[in-house]
Design a protein around this motif. Structure first.
Motif, short mmCIF file in Angstrom:
data_model
loop_
_atom_site.label_atom_id
_atom_site.label_comp_id
_atom_site.label_asym_id
_atom_site.label_seq_id
_atom_site.Cartn_x
_atom_site.Cartn_y
_atom_site.Cartn_z
N LEU A 1 -20.65 -15.15 -35.28
CA LEU A 1 -20.19 -15.99 -36.39
C LEU A 1 -18.73 -16.40 -36.22
N ALA A 2 -17.87 -15.42 -35.93
CA ALA A 2 -16.44 -15.72 -35.82
C ALA A 2 -16.17 -16.67 -34.66
N ALA A 3 -16.83 -16.42 -33.53
CA ALA A 3 -16.62 -17.28 -32.36
C ALA A 3 -17.18 -18.68 -32.59
N ASN A 4 -18.41 -18.77 -33.08
CA ASN A 4 -19.01 -20.08 -33.33
C ASN A 4 -18.23 -20.87 -34.37
N SER A 5 -17.90 -20.22 -35.49
CA SER A 5 -17.21 -20.91 -36.57
C SER A 5 -15.83 -21.39 -36.13
N GLY A 6 -15.10 -20.48 -35.49
CA GLY A 6 -13.74 -20.82 -35.08
C GLY A 6 -13.70 -21.91 -34.03
N MET A 7 -14.52 -21.78 -32.98
CA MET A 7 -14.47 -22.74 -31.89
C MET A 7 -14.97 -24.12 -32.31
N THR A 8 -16.07 -24.19 -33.06
CA THR A 8 -16.58 -25.50 -33.48
C THR A 8 -15.59 -26.19 -34.41
N SER A 9 -14.92 -25.42 -35.27
CA SER A 9 -13.93 -26.01 -36.17
C SER A 9 -12.69 -26.47 -35.41
N LEU A 10 -12.33 -25.73 -34.39
CA LEU A 10 -11.17 -26.10 -33.58
C LEU A 10 -11.40 -27.44 -32.87
N ILE A 11 -12.61 -27.63 -32.34
CA ILE A 11 -12.90 -28.85 -31.57
C ILE A 11 -13.61 -29.92 -32.39
N ALA B 1 -13.72 -15.78 -26.82
CA ALA B 1 -13.69 -15.48 -28.25
C ALA B 1 -14.72 -14.41 -28.61
N LEU B 2 -15.91 -14.49 -28.02
CA LEU B 2 -16.92 -13.46 -28.24
C LEU B 2 -16.42 -12.09 -27.78
N ALA B 3 -15.81 -12.06 -26.60
CA ALA B 3 -15.34 -10.80 -26.04
C ALA B 3 -14.24 -10.17 -26.90
N GLU B 4 -13.39 -10.99 -27.48
CA GLU B 4 -12.32 -10.46 -28.33
C GLU B 4 -12.88 -9.74 -29.54
N VAL B 5 -13.86 -10.35 -30.20
CA VAL B 5 -14.43 -9.71 -31.39
C VAL B 5 -15.12 -8.40 -31.00
N THR B 6 -15.86 -8.42 -29.92
CA THR B 6 -16.54 -7.22 -29.45
C THR B 6 -15.55 -6.10 -29.16
N THR B 7 -14.45 -6.43 -28.47
CA THR B 7 -13.47 -5.42 -28.10
C THR B 7 -12.79 -4.83 -29.33
N VAL B 8 -12.49 -5.68 -30.31
CA VAL B 8 -11.89 -5.18 -31.55
C VAL B 8 -12.85 -4.26 -32.28
N GLY B 9 -14.10 -4.68 -32.41
CA GLY B 9 -15.08 -3.85 -33.11
C GLY B 9 -15.24 -2.48 -32.47
N ARG B 10 -15.36 -2.46 -31.16
CA ARG B 10 -15.51 -1.16 -30.48
C ARG B 10 -14.27 -0.31 -30.62
N ALA B 11 -13.08 -0.94 -30.59
CA ALA B 11 -11.84 -0.19 -30.76
C ALA B 11 -11.76 0.45 -32.14
N LEU B 12 -12.45 -0.16 -33.11
CA LEU B 12 -12.47 0.39 -34.48
C LEU B 12 -13.64 1.35 -34.69
N GLY B 13 -14.37 1.64 -33.61
CA GLY B 13 -15.43 2.64 -33.69
C GLY B 13 -16.81 2.12 -34.02
N VAL B 14 -16.99 0.80 -33.97
CA VAL B 14 -18.30 0.22 -34.29
C VAL B 14 -19.22 0.33 -33.08
N ASN B 15 -20.46 0.73 -33.32
CA ASN B 15 -21.43 0.95 -32.25
C ASN B 15 -22.17 -0.35 -31.93
N LEU B 16 -21.49 -1.26 -31.25
CA LEU B 16 -22.09 -2.54 -30.87
C LEU B 16 -22.93 -2.38 -29.61
N ALA B 17 -24.01 -3.14 -29.53
CA ALA B 17 -24.89 -3.08 -28.36
C ALA B 17 -24.13 -3.47 -27.10
N LYS B 18 -24.50 -2.85 -25.98
CA LYS B 18 -23.81 -3.13 -24.72
C LYS B 18 -23.92 -4.59 -24.32
#
Length: 302
Positions: free
Chosen positions: A192-202, A222-239
């Motif tokens: 959501l964050a990547a799609n919303s942000g990038m489509t609005s930017l362009i 953009a996808l990788a940034e959200v994933t990295t933040v989530g994991r750094a905060l302890g969220v169990n995101l799929a590999k």
């Protein structure tokens, strides 16, 4: 036994779910405002559904929740920037056993709501339906999904979660309990964050994210940034969460996320809780988020 619901924000998503619950015989109060509220009070709520249109009438609709008794379940369906104000508004509806299900975009709504109404009431939820108000008193469902999923913020699904899920199922909706709500919210948030942000930017739909190699590279970052933040905060995101998001991009027809729709319409933006949240939570976790920081900076004036 009938369950008492309040729909805080009877727009596309809230209005659709509320109408289905009303049609199934549940006791539903719609909280709305302006012309949409007036139309519902006068003529009921018309749903232009994927299969068959239906109208629920009469409906109970108000702009003043303080005039009603506490309910069993509140669906919080407002824009992210209205969350704190709306949480204050629904306080008269929250009794000792009331649950409030947040269905907004982003990952911060449960915490915001809980800070207002107190602990023990809030369930985090995600929905994948696309529905919009086409005119006051009329809502159109735009996709084939009625999927709604929610759960406790601190553990597996409890009896109260399963109870509400069964009511939704009885109303013909695809409802599911969540055993890891943080992972549920963040799994949606990555795309959501990547799609919303990038489509609005362009100022282009997701088809351009898919097809233009330079833009796709930025979107992948953009996808990788959200994933990295989530994991750094302890969220169990799929590999494979990022690949799943790219697969979604490749396999689905182009869409305009609601953030882009709001930008084009000159409406207030939720970007502070989307790319802005990635930037803010990244700072908290010590994770650089240059792509989302740039998106947030570019869209802040709007």
């Amino acid at each position: 036994m009938t369950m008492r619901f309040a729909i805080m924000g009877a727009g596309g998503v809230g209005g659709y779910y509320g109408a289905c619950l009303t049609r199934a015989g549940e006791d539903v109060t719609f909280i709305a405002r302006g012309a949409h509220l007036a139309a519902m009070q006068e003529k009921g709520l018309l749903i232009r559904d994927r299969d068959d249109d239906f109208t629920v009438t009469p409906v109970t609709a108000t702009d003043d929740p303080a005039t009603f008794e506490p309910v069993d379940t509140v669906l919080m369906c407002v824009k992210l920037y209205d969350t704190e104000f709306s949480a204050k508004l629904i306080q008269p509806l929250v009794g000792p056993d009331t649950v409030v299900i947040t269905l907004q975009n982003g990952v911060e709504a449960p915490e915001i709501v809980e800070s207002v109404i107190g602990s023990g009431h809030t369930l985090g939820g995600a929905t994948y339906i696309s529905a919009t108000i086409t005119k006051p008193g009329t809502i159109r469902r735009n996709n084939d999904l009625t999927h709604i999923e929610f759960g406790e913020m601190d553990g597996p699904a409890t009896d109260r979660v399963h109870k509400v899920v069964e009511v939704f199922k009885a109303a013909g909706l695809d409802a599911r309990p969540a055993d890891d709500t943080a992972a549920l919210l963040w799994s949606k948030f990555v795309l959501l964050a990547a799609n919303s942000g990038m489509t609005s930017l362009i100022r282009q739909d997701t088809g351009v994210l898919r097809d233009d190699p330079v833009i796709r590279e930025a979107h992948t970052a953009a996808l990788a940034e959200v994933t990295t933040v989530g994991r750094a905060l302890g969220v169990n995101l799929a590999k494979n969460i990022e690949q799943r998001c790219l697969d979604w991009l490749d396999q689905n027809a182009p869409i305009k996320p609601s953030l882009l729709v709001d930008l084009e319409a000159g409406n207030r933006l939720e970007v502070g809780w989307l790319s802005g949240a990635v930037h803010r939570l990244g700072q908290k976790a010590g994770v650089p988020t240059p792509t989302h920081a740039a998106i947030y900076a570019a869209l802040r004036p709007f």
